[in-house]
Scaffold this motif. Structure first.
Motif, PDB file in Angstrom:
ATOM      1  N   ALA A 110      -2.731  -3.811   1.308  1.00 49.68           N
ATOM      2  CA  ALA A 110      -4.153  -3.850   1.224  1.00 49.68           C
ATOM      3  C   ALA A 110      -4.696  -5.213   1.833  1.00 49.68           C
ATOM      4  O   ALA A 110      -4.164  -6.188   2.237  1.00 49.68           O
ATOM      5  CB  ALA A 110      -4.101  -3.979  -0.262  1.00 49.68           C
ATOM      6  N   ASP A 111      -6.025  -5.334   1.976  1.00 49.36           N
ATOM      7  CA  ASP A 111      -6.579  -6.305   2.733  1.00 49.36           C
ATOM      8  C   ASP A 111      -6.793  -7.371   1.742  1.00 49.36           C
ATOM      9  O   ASP A 111      -7.171  -8.565   2.514  1.00 49.36           O
ATOM     10  CB  ASP A 111      -7.895  -5.951   3.502  1.00 49.36           C
ATOM     11  N   SER A 112      -6.997  -7.204   0.589  1.00 46.66           N
ATOM     12  CA  SER A 112      -7.288  -8.366  -0.154  1.00 46.66           C
ATOM     13  C   SER A 112      -6.607  -7.889  -1.528  1.00 46.66           C
ATOM     14  O   SER A 112      -6.294  -6.724  -1.705  1.00 46.66           O
ATOM     15  CB  SER A 112      -8.893  -8.546  -0.563  1.00 46.66           C
ATOM     16  N   ARG A 113      -6.580  -8.938  -2.680  1.00 47.90           N
ATOM     17  CA  ARG A 113      -5.990  -8.621  -3.767  1.00 47.90           C
ATOM     18  C   ARG A 113      -6.852  -7.601  -4.564  1.00 47.90           C
ATOM     19  O   ARG A 113      -6.532  -6.869  -5.591  1.00 47.90           O
ATOM     20  CB  ARG A 113      -5.928 -10.045  -4.482  1.00 47.90           C
ATOM     21  N   LYS A 114      -8.332  -7.812  -4.380  1.00 51.95           N
ATOM     22  CA  LYS A 114      -9.266  -6.887  -5.229  1.00 51.95           C
ATOM     23  C   LYS A 114      -8.988  -5.494  -4.744  1.00 51.95           C
ATOM     24  O   LYS A 114      -8.836  -4.558  -5.375  1.00 51.95           O
ATOM     25  CB  LYS A 114     -10.566  -7.179  -4.906  1.00 51.95           C
ATOM     26  N   GLN A 115      -8.752  -5.224  -3.352  1.00 48.38           N
ATOM     27  CA  GLN A 115      -8.497  -3.878  -2.762  1.00 48.38           C
ATOM     28  C   GLN A 115      -7.180  -3.425  -3.430  1.00 48.38           C
ATOM     29  O   GLN A 115      -7.149  -2.234  -3.759  1.00 48.38           O
ATOM     30  CB  GLN A 115      -8.336  -3.768  -1.256  1.00 48.38           C
ATOM     31  N   ALA A 116      -6.136  -4.370  -3.535  1.00 45.29           N
ATOM     32  CA  ALA A 116      -4.773  -3.891  -4.053  1.00 45.29           C
ATOM     33  C   ALA A 116      -4.822  -3.444  -5.443  1.00 45.29           C
ATOM     34  O   ALA A 116      -4.229  -2.478  -6.038  1.00 45.29           O
ATOM     35  CB  ALA A 116      -3.730  -5.135  -4.034  1.00 45.29           C
ATOM     36  N   ARG A 117      -5.576  -4.280  -6.324  1.00 46.46           N
ATOM     37  CA  ARG A 117      -5.756  -3.868  -7.607  1.00 46.46           C
ATOM     38  C   ARG A 117      -6.313  -2.493  -7.928  1.00 46.46           C
ATOM     39  O   ARG A 117      -5.821  -1.845  -8.698  1.00 46.46           O
ATOM     40  CB  ARG A 117      -6.655  -4.983  -8.475  1.00 46.46           C
ATOM     41  N   GLN A 118      -7.323  -2.226  -7.033  1.00 46.25           N
ATOM     42  CA  GLN A 118      -8.021  -0.874  -7.077  1.00 46.25           C
ATOM     43  C   GLN A 118      -6.891   0.165  -6.661  1.00 46.25           C
ATOM     44  O   GLN A 118      -7.070   1.321  -7.382  1.00 46.25           O
ATOM     45  CB  GLN A 118      -9.393  -0.828  -6.319  1.00 46.25           C
ATOM     46  N   MET A 119      -6.421   0.024  -5.611  1.00 45.68           N
ATOM     47  CA  MET A 119      -5.465   0.993  -5.063  1.00 45.68           C
ATOM     48  C   MET A 119      -4.293   1.226  -6.194  1.00 45.68           C
ATOM     49  O   MET A 119      -3.868   2.388  -6.441  1.00 45.68           O
ATOM     50  CB  MET A 119      -4.679   0.581  -3.983  1.00 45.68           C
ATOM     51  N   VAL A 120      -3.848   0.200  -6.734  1.00 51.43           N
ATOM     52  CA  VAL A 120      -2.625   0.307  -7.886  1.00 51.43           C
ATOM     53  C   VAL A 120      -3.359   1.233  -9.007  1.00 51.43           C
ATOM     54  O   VAL A 120      -2.778   2.128  -9.527  1.00 51.43           O
ATOM     55  CB  VAL A 120      -2.363  -0.969  -8.511  1.00 51.43           C
ATOM     56  N   GLN A 121      -4.546   0.807  -9.450  1.00 53.08           N
ATOM     57  CA  GLN A 121      -5.158   1.649 -10.455  1.00 53.08           C
ATOM     58  C   GLN A 121      -5.641   3.097 -10.462  1.00 53.08           C
ATOM     59  O   GLN A 121      -5.488   3.856 -11.256  1.00 53.08           O
ATOM     60  CB  GLN A 121      -6.554   1.024 -10.753  1.00 53.08           C
ATOM     61  N   HIS A 122      -5.726   3.261  -8.877  1.00 52.65           N
ATOM     62  CA  HIS A 122      -5.710   4.961  -8.648  1.00 52.65           C
ATOM     63  C   HIS A 122      -4.389   5.548  -8.446  1.00 52.65           C
ATOM     64  O   HIS A 122      -4.266   6.710  -7.985  1.00 52.65           O
ATOM     65  CB  HIS A 122      -6.584   4.920  -7.015  1.00 52.65           C
ATOM     66  N   GLY A 123      -3.275   4.856  -8.934  1.00 46.34           N
ATOM     67  CA  GLY A 123      -2.127   5.466  -8.880  1.00 46.34           C
ATOM     68  C   GLY A 123      -1.354   5.767  -7.439  1.00 46.34           C
ATOM     69  O   GLY A 123      -0.872   6.934  -7.363  1.00 46.34           O
ATOM     70  N   HIS A 124      -1.533   4.753  -6.453  1.00 46.73           N
ATOM     71  CA  HIS A 124      -1.000   5.009  -5.111  1.00 46.73           C
ATOM     72  C   HIS A 124       0.471   4.602  -5.122  1.00 46.73           C
ATOM     73  O   HIS A 124       1.226   4.932  -4.138  1.00 46.73           O
ATOM     74  CB  HIS A 124      -1.800   4.471  -4.230  1.00 46.73           C
ATOM     75  N   PHE A 125       1.020   4.010  -6.121  1.00 52.60           N
ATOM     76  CA  PHE A 125       2.171   3.105  -5.794  1.00 52.60           C
ATOM     77  C   PHE A 125       3.133   3.359  -7.179  1.00 52.60           C
ATOM     78  O   PHE A 125       2.966   3.703  -8.296  1.00 52.60           O
ATOM     79  CB  PHE A 125       2.140   1.841  -5.871  1.00 52.60           C
ATOM     80  N   ASN A 126       4.615   3.492  -6.422  1.00 55.09           N
ATOM     81  CA  ASN A 126       5.583   3.532  -7.522  1.00 55.09           C
ATOM     82  C   ASN A 126       6.349   2.458  -7.717  1.00 55.09           C
ATOM     83  O   ASN A 126       6.493   1.371  -6.547  1.00 55.09           O
ATOM     84  CB  ASN A 126       6.644   4.737  -6.941  1.00 55.09           C
ATOM     85  N   VAL A 127       6.923   2.144  -8.757  1.00 51.24           N
ATOM     86  CA  VAL A 127       7.831   0.791  -8.824  1.00 51.24           C
ATOM     87  C   VAL A 127       9.262   1.607  -9.314  1.00 51.24           C
ATOM     88  O   VAL A 127       9.251   2.179 -10.362  1.00 51.24           O
ATOM     89  CB  VAL A 127       7.244  -0.160  -9.890  1.00 51.24           C
ATOM     90  N   ASN A 128      10.138   1.285  -8.399  1.00 53.80           N
ATOM     91  CA  ASN A 128      11.620   2.032  -8.573  1.00 53.80           C
ATOM     92  C   ASN A 128      11.382   3.401  -8.762  1.00 53.80           C
ATOM     93  O   ASN A 128      12.025   3.991  -9.585  1.00 53.80           O
ATOM     94  CB  ASN A 128      12.355   1.342  -9.945  1.00 53.80           C
TER      95      ASN A 128
END
Length: 208
Positions: A110-128
């Protein structure tokens, strides 16, 4: 009070320094700090002496705004930092650095923490390997962060991973470019915690 939804650049001008809230724009001549390096409101004509309380408050607000954390959550982080052995200020910064949205940002997804927060909320990432949509999730040493299979099939994934920004990766993170998967290999060391935040002032603010 809800989350701040006003102009991000106004927060940088209030802090008097770049908080890197707008991604690439922060590194361009369009950055508000470069164009108008004065506090917002009143044209910057009057400059009052800031009290000791004001200095401590501004440092706390700067850290909150940089990581996009609400006051109640930030206070909880500070309480945990006081109750954890070690230097309280470093404990606080170490917690903020391990937030999932910040890890996604540091990995260059992500280009910024704000964008990263939105991407996480939209369910784009897995943890383990497990889908995680909570930006405040604290990633532990040994855990990996990867894109979900659904996200990998979208054009959005190619846009975000085609030529990742040349951001210096902290020593406590690794990135597998072939799998587009990052891993936290250790806790953030003291010498790699953000130097732009004076954690001592924040500790003193909450110790009043």
């Amino acid at each position: 009070m809800g989350r701040y939804t006003g102009p991000s650049c106004r927060l940088c001008r209030r802090a008097g320094e770049k908080l890197f809230l707008k991604g690439d724009r922060c590194f361009s001549p369009r950055c508000a700090i470069e164009r108008r390096h004065i506090p917002p409101g009143g044209g910057g004509q009057r400059r009052r002496r800031v009290s000791d309380y004001g200095v401590h408050l501004r440092e706390k607000q700067k850290a909150r705004q940089m990581y996009g954390v609400m006051e109640s959550q930030f206070r909880k982080y500070m309480t945990d930092a006081f109750n954890t052995p070690g230097i309280s200020g470093n404990n606080l910064l170490r917690t903020l650095e391990r937030r999932l949205d910040n890890v996604v940002y540091l990995l260059g997804f992500a280009d910024s923490r704000k964008q990263a927060r939105q991407m996480v909320q939209h369910g784009h990432f897995n943890v383990n390997g497990r889908k995680t949509d909570i930006p405040s999730f604290l990633v532990k040493a040994g855990q990996s962060v990867s894109w979900t299979e659904t996200s990998r099939k979208r054009e959005f994934f190619a846009d975000r991973t085609d030529g990742l920004p040349k951001r210096t990766l902290p020593s406590w993170l690794t990135l597998d470019l072939t799998q587009m998967e990052g891993q936290v290999i250790s806790m953030p060391p003291d010498n790699e915690l953000p130097e732009t935040i004076n954690s001592r002032l924040i500790v003193e603010f909450y110790s009043r």
